[in-house]
Design a protein around this motif. Structure first.
Motif, short mmCIF file in Angstrom:
data_model
loop_
_atom_site.label_atom_id
_atom_site.label_comp_id
_atom_site.label_asym_id
_atom_site.label_seq_id
_atom_site.Cartn_x
_atom_site.Cartn_y
_atom_site.Cartn_z
N UNK A 1 -3.26 6.62 -14.99
CA UNK A 1 -2.46 5.58 -15.63
C UNK A 1 -3.24 4.93 -16.78
N UNK A 2 -4.48 4.50 -16.52
CA UNK A 2 -5.26 3.83 -17.56
C UNK A 2 -5.70 4.81 -18.65
N UNK B 1 0.84 -1.21 0.00
CA UNK B 1 0.00 0.00 0.00
C UNK B 1 0.88 1.26 0.00
N UNK B 2 1.94 1.25 0.82
CA UNK B 2 2.84 2.40 0.87
C UNK B 2 3.59 2.57 -0.45
N UNK B 3 3.96 1.43 -1.06
CA UNK B 3 4.68 1.47 -2.32
C UNK B 3 3.87 2.19 -3.41
N UNK C 1 -0.06 7.42 -3.61
CA UNK C 1 0.02 8.52 -4.57
C UNK C 1 -0.12 8.09 -6.02
N UNK C 2 -0.22 6.77 -6.26
CA UNK C 2 -0.38 6.29 -7.63
C UNK C 2 -1.79 6.59 -8.12
#
Length: 93
Positions: free
Chosen positions: A67-68, A56-58, A61-62
């Protein structure tokens, strides 16, 4: 302050970091990754990379919608899912 020496190591150059110095910054396990930068004074800076605490931390902010959206612009008419074909062995679905 401690002095270390730059030496040849194979086809590269290397500096050995003393265990006492590494323990001060919390490095006790190998492998440990570092970020290396050169500042405006031409000084080499090593910073221990922080390990992500969780998946989750990785991805904090994504923006998956962006992205899609970008993916669809770069791949017009292409499906997001890939067709891998039918089973070729004893797969059970």
């Amino acid at each position: 302050m401690r002095t270390v020496e730059l030496k040849k190591w194979g086809n590269s150059l290397a500096v050995r970091l003393p265990k006492t110095v590494l323990s001060k910054v919390g490095v006790s396990e190998l492998p440990t990754k570092f970020d290396i930068t050169v500042n405006k004074n031409n000084e080499i800076i090593l910073r221990k990379q922080k390990e992500p605490e969780s998946l989750k931390e990785l991805f904090k902010g994504f923006d998956y919608q962006k992205y899609w959206s970008d993916w669809e612009k770069e791949n017009p008419g292409r499906s997001k899912e890939e067709d891998w074909g039918g089973p070729v062995g004893r797969e059970v679905f």
